[in-house]
Motif scaffolding. Structure first.
Motif, mmCIF file in Angstrom:
data_model
loop_
_atom_site.group_PDB
_atom_site.id
_atom_site.type_symbol
_atom_site.label_atom_id
_atom_site.label_comp_id
_atom_site.label_asym_id
_atom_site.label_seq_id
_atom_site.Cartn_x
_atom_site.Cartn_y
_atom_site.Cartn_z
ATOM 1 N N UNK A 1 -36.787 34.910 -19.685
ATOM 2 C CA UNK A 1 -37.764 34.873 -18.667
ATOM 3 C C UNK A 1 -38.778 35.945 -18.652
ATOM 4 N N UNK A 2 -38.009 37.222 -18.868
ATOM 5 C CA UNK A 2 -39.011 38.558 -18.861
ATOM 6 C C UNK A 2 -40.064 38.285 -19.945
ATOM 7 N N UNK A 3 -39.631 37.911 -21.119
ATOM 8 C CA UNK A 3 -40.476 37.805 -22.262
ATOM 9 C C UNK A 3 -41.582 36.922 -21.950
ATOM 10 N N UNK A 4 -41.224 35.699 -21.297
ATOM 11 C CA UNK A 4 -42.083 34.634 -20.964
ATOM 12 C C UNK A 4 -42.992 35.145 -20.029
ATOM 13 N N UNK A 5 -42.629 35.890 -19.057
ATOM 14 C CA UNK A 5 -43.379 36.512 -17.841
ATOM 15 C C UNK A 5 -44.452 37.731 -18.562
#
Length: 785
Positions: A422-426
C-alpha cells in the motif's frame, strides 16, 4: 417508563425536568420525623439495607461522581405527593445514605429510583450529562420472563445480579431487571456503546427499549414497591458478585446472540389509542377536522413512523425525508409548507433521540434501486468500443469498483506485505510487478495493530526514503479499532475517510482483517454463514464503498484455515476461512502461504475475475524488503529431498572450514589431498573423493584459499610441490614452536601467527591467481571482509 408498571408516567422525563422547582422537595429525613405516615399495609415488606448495599456496589461500586436519585408516589394508592430528587456521592457511605432515603420514602409510600450512572453536579440528569456507567441492564416486563432469562443466560452467561422489580405480568410471572457489571466504568464515547448495548439486548430479549437512553431511571433493589394496593419488596433473587464483563467482549456476545423465541426485531408502530400507521399512510386528511383524525395527528403519526425507520437504521435520512414529503404531498389536503414540515420533523426527531438514545443511521447507498437495474443487448455490448477504464492496480489486480481479498495464515506476513504494498501504491511506485497509474489515495482501516506498534512497524519496513516521502500524505491508517462495521461503525468509518480525504475520495479502502470488523446482520450469523457473509459484503462493505465513491477499490484481509499441501496445490483458494460466498463475490483473490514451512520463501497465488490469469509469484523478505524470486531457480521435483541434500552439503562445507582452522591452531596445515586423506570418514564427511569435491566447491566460492611460495617458508612449513599448496580459511591462526611468557604472571603460552592467503581459485577458469590484498578476504559471492 411508559410500558412498565414499575414506572410512573412522569418518570419518562429527566430528573431535572420532571417538575418545576417549587414542586421539588429536597430530602431531609428529620424534617418529616413527626409527620403522620400515610396509611399503608403494616404487614408489607420494609426496605432491606443489606440488599440496598449489594445493589449499590454492583451498580456504582467502581464509579465516581454524584448519583441522581428520585422518588415519587406509586399510582393506585389513593394518595398524592410531589417527586423528590436528590444527588448522592458515590463514596463509601453511599449504601447507608441510600438506605436512609429508602426508609423515608417507604413511610411516604414512595418508590425509589436511580439513574444507573453518575453526573458531575447536583441538578444534572440528562443523557448528555452522564459521566460514568458501569453496568448493562435489561428490563423484562412482558411475556414469558423465565424463558427470556434462560435465553440471556444461555447466550451471555450468568448475570451479575437479577432483581424482581415487584410487578407481575398478566400471565402471573414476576417482572425482572437483569444486570451485568462491567470490569471498569464506561466513560465518554463508551457510554453511547453501553446504551446501544442495552437497546440491543432489549430488542433481542423482548425487554423495555426505553433503556437505550442513558438517563432512564430504574428501581433500587431493597426498596419498597407500591402499586395498585400492592406493597412488596424490590428484591435481589440472584447475585453473582464476581461475574464481570469486558465491554468489547460483551458487545461481541450480544451481537452473536439470536433473538429469543417469539421475539421479532421488527418494531411495532401502532398503539391502541392511535390509528395504525399503515392506515395513516394511505388515508387522506382534510383540514377543519373533517376526518377521523386531524391533519396534525396524521402528519405527526407519519413523521414519527419515518423517524423511527431512520433512527433504527432501516432507512437513510434522505429516504426518510422523501417519505415524509411524499406523505405530505399525497395525503394532507391542503399540504403543509416545506418549512412547517421540516420544523415539525426536526422537533419530533429531537424528542425521539432524547427518549431513545443515539440513532443507528444508515449510510446512503449509491447502488441502483430494483427498477433501475441496467441491462444491455449483445449488439450494444459489441458496438461499444470506448476505452477500458484504467486499472487502480495493474494488471487488472484491482479494477474500479473491484473487491480484492488477500488471505493468509496468521504470522505468514500478510499485514507486513500489505503495508509495504500500500505504501508503494500511495507513492505511485510498482511493487512485485503490481503497478499503479499514479500515486493513489489509500485509507487503511485496520483492527489488529495498536498505535505505537503500528508506527514502530512502519519505521521497520525497509523502504527507500523517496517512497516514504511520496506517500506521507496519501497513505492514511487507523490504529487498532474497537468497533464492528455495523450501522454505527459504518458511519464512523465513512466520517473518518471523508475527514482524511476532504478534497477527493480515496482510490482504495482497505479493511484488515474481516474477522475483527465482521457484522453478520440482524440474524447475528458468523463468518461460516453464507447469508451473513453476503450481508456483510453487500450491506456493509459495498454500502460503505458506494457512500464514499462507487469507483474506488476495496481490499479485504482475511485468514485462512489449515489445508494439506496437496489441497493447497490443487486449489489454494479453498483455504479462505468461513463461508464460500466470499470467493464468489470478489473480483481478485490473493493467497499468501509458505510452500515449505522450513523455508522463508512465500508463494502469492493470484485469481482474477476481470483479467487473464497471472502466474503465482515466489516472494521473500530479504534485508527488510519484499522481493520477487525467479521461479526458474526453484526445484519442481522432489523439492523436499533436494533441500535436505543442500543442507547436508552446507553442513559438510562448514565442518571442513572449521577443521582447517582448528588444525592450524594445533600447529598443523594440510594440502588439499592430504586433508582429504587425513579426514576420510570423519565428521560424516565421506570418502576422499567427496572431501576433495567439497573443497573444490569451497575454493571456487572463496571460502577456502591457498598459501604457496615464499609465504610457506615464512610460516616455517615444509615446501610442497602440489599445485594448490596449503589450505587457508578466513581468520586462520597457526600455532608455532615458540612460546610467550607473561611478564607479570610468568604464564607460558604458545605463540600464534596469522595465516594470510597468497592465491585463490578463479571461479571462471579454476586457475590459481595471486591475491591482490591478503588483508582483505573476498568471497566470490561478493562479500568483502
Amino acid at each position: 417508563m411508559a410500558q412498565d408498571d414499575d414506572r410512573q408516567n412522569e418518570s419518562d422525563k429527566d430528573c431535572d425536568e420532571g417538575a418545576p422547582k417549587e414542586n421539588l422537595v429536597h430530602f431531609n429525613p428529620w424534617r418529616d420525623f413527626n409527620d403522620a405516615a400515610p396509611e399503608i399495609d403494616v404487614f408489607g415488606d420494609e426496605p432491606d439495607p443489606e440488599q440496598i448495599a449489594q445493589f449499590m456496589e454492583v451498580v456504582f461500586g467502581y464509579s465516581e461522581g454524584l448519583i441522581p436519585v428520585r422518588s415519587f408516589i406509586d399510582k393506585g394508592q389513593g394518595i398524592d405527593g410531589r417527586p423528590h430528587n436528590i444527588w448522592i456521592d458515590a463514596d463509601d457511605a453511599v449504601a447507608d445514605k441510600m438506605a436512609t432515603f429508602a426508609t423515608w420514602a417507604a413511610r411516604e409510600g414512595a418508590a425509589v429510583y436511580v439513574i444507573p450512572g453518575t453526573v458531575a453536579e447536583p441538578g444534572q440528569a440528562r443523557a448528555a450529562e452522564i459521566l460514568q456507567m458501569q453496568t448493562v441492564v435489561v428490563d423484562l416486563d412482558t411475556g414469558d420472563i423465565a424463558a427470556k432469562r434462560a435465553h440471556l443466560e444461555r447466550h451471555l452467561g450468568a448475570p451479575t445480579m437479577v432483581v424482581e422489580s415487584g410487578g407481575v405480568t398478566p400471565e402471573g410471572q414476576r417482572k425482572a431487571h437483569v444486570w451485568w457489571k462491567l470490569t471498569e466504568p464506561a466513560e465518554g464515547s463508551d457510554i453511547a456503546r453501553v446504551t446501544r448495548l442495552r437497546g440491543g439486548i432489549a430488542a433481542k430479549a423482548g425487554g423495555d427499549m426505553h433503556f437505550r437512553s442513558a438517563h432512564q431511571p430504574i428501581r433500587v433493589a431493597g426498596s419498597v414497591y407500591y402499586k395498585n394496593n400492592l406493597k412488596t419488596q424490590v428484591r435481589i433473587v440472584e447475585m453473582n458478585a464476581d461475574h464481570e464483563r469486558d465491554l468489547a467482549e460483551f458487545i461481541e456476545a450480544v451481537t452473536e446472540m439470536p433473538p429469543a423465541p417469539g421475539v421479532s426485531l421488527q418494531p411495532e408502530f401502532a398503539h391502541p389509542d392511535k390509528p395504525a400507521v399503515d392506515e395513516v399512510l394511505v388515508t387522506p386528511v382534510r383540514e377543519g377536522a373533517a376526518d377521523d383524525w386531524s391533519r396534525f395527528e396524521g402528519a405527526s403519526a407519519a413523521i414519527g413512523h419515518f423517524i423511527r425507520m431512520v433512527h433504527e437504521g432501516r432507512l437513510s435520512k434522505d429516504a426518510g425525508w422523501e417519505g415524509i414529503c411524499g406523505y405530505n404531498a399525497a395525503m394532507l389536503r391542503p399540504e403543509w409548507s416545506v418549512e412547517r414540515l421540516k420544523r415539525e420533523s426536526e422537533r419530533l426527531w429531537a424528542l425521539h433521540v432524547e427518549k431513545n438514545g443515539p440513532p443507528l443511521v444508515r449510510l446512503d447507498s449509491g447502488a441502483p434501486s430494483p427498477d433501475e437495474l441496467p441491462a444491455f443487448s449483445l449488439g450494444a455490448l459489441l458496438d461499444d468500443t470506448s476505452p477500458m477504464p484504467a486499472d487502480i492496480i495493474a494488471p487488472r489486480v484491482l479494477t474500479p469498483g473491484g473487491l480484492l481479498v488477500l488471505g493468509g495464515a496468521p504470522k505468514v506476513g500478510k499485514s507486513d506485505l500489505l503495508i509495504s504494498w500500500l505504501v508503494h501504491m500511495a507513492a505511485g511506485q510498482p511493487f512485485l510487478g503490481f503497478t499503479p497509474p499514479r500515486p493513489l489515495r489509500i485509507f487503511y482501516l485496520q483492527a489488529e495493530i495498536q498505535y505505537h506498534y503500528l508506527r514502530e512497524r512502519l519505521r521497520q519496513i525497509a523502504l527507500p526514503p523517496e517512497i516514504l516521502a511520496a506517500a506521507r500524505d496519501t497513505f492514511v491508517a487507523t490504529p487498532k479499532l474497537k468497533l464492528l462495521l455495523d450501522d454505527e461503525g459504518s458511519v464512523q468509518a465513512a466520517r473518518a475517510i471523508q475527514t482524511a480525504f476532504p478534497e477527493a475520495p480515496p482510490d482504495i479502502i482497505c479493511v484488515d482483517p474481516i474477522r475483527n470488523l465482521f457484522d453478520g446482520g440482524p440474524d447475528g450469523g458468523g463468518e461460516n454463514d453464507n447469508t451473513a457473509v453476503m450481508f456483510f459484503l453487500k450491506h456493509r462493505v459495498e454500502v460503505l464503498r458506494d457512500h464514499i465513491d462507487p469507483e474506488c477499490g476495496v481490499i479485504l484481509v482475511h485468514h485462512t484455515r489449515k489445508l494439506s499441501k496437496h489441497q493447497v496445490k490443487e486449489d489454494p483458494f479453498l483455504a479462505l476461512s468461513g463461508a464460500s460466498a466470499l470467493r464468489g463475490f470478489y473480483t481478485t483473490g490473493l493467497i499468501l502461504h509458505r510452500p515449505d514451512e522450513d523455508a522463508s520463501e512465500r508463494k502469492l497465488e493470484i485469481e482474477l475475475r476481470n483479467g487473464p490469469a497471472l502466474e503465482p509469484k515466489l516472494i521473500d523478505k530479504r534485508g527488510g524488503e519484499w522481493v520477487e524470486i525467479n521461479p526458474m531457480n526453484e526445484r519442481l521435483v522432489r523439492a523436499e529431498a533436494g533441500a535436505k541434500h543442500d543442507a547436508e552439503r552446507d553442513r559438510k562445507g562448514g565442518v571442513i572450514v572449521h577443521l582447517v582452522s582448528e588444525q592450524a591452531e594445533q600447529g598443523k596445515m594440510f594440502t588439499l589431498s592430504q586433508f582429504a586423506a587425513k579426514f576420510e570418514n570423519k565428521g560424516s564427511l565421506g570418502g576422499q573423493t567427496s572431501i576433495r569435491e567439497r573443497l573444490h566447491v569451497l575454493a571456487t566460492k572463496g571460502y577456502v584459499k591457498f598459501v604457496r611460495g615464499e609465504q610457506v617458508r615464512e610460516l616455517g612449513l615444509k615446501r610442497d610441490r602440489s599445485k594448490f599448496g596449503y589450505l587457508c580459511v578466513r581468520d586462520m591462526r597457526l600455532r608455532t614452536d615458540r612460546e610467550l611468557v607473561d611478564s607479570e604472571t610468568g604464564e607460558v603460552s604458545p605463540a600464534f601467527v596469522r595465516v594470510l592467503p597468497s592465491d585463490y581459485m578463479c571461479p571462471q577458469s579454476g586457475a590459481l591467481l595471486p591475491v591482490e590484498n591478503p588483508e582483505v578476504w573476498v568471497d566470490q559471492d561478493g562479500d568483502d571482509t
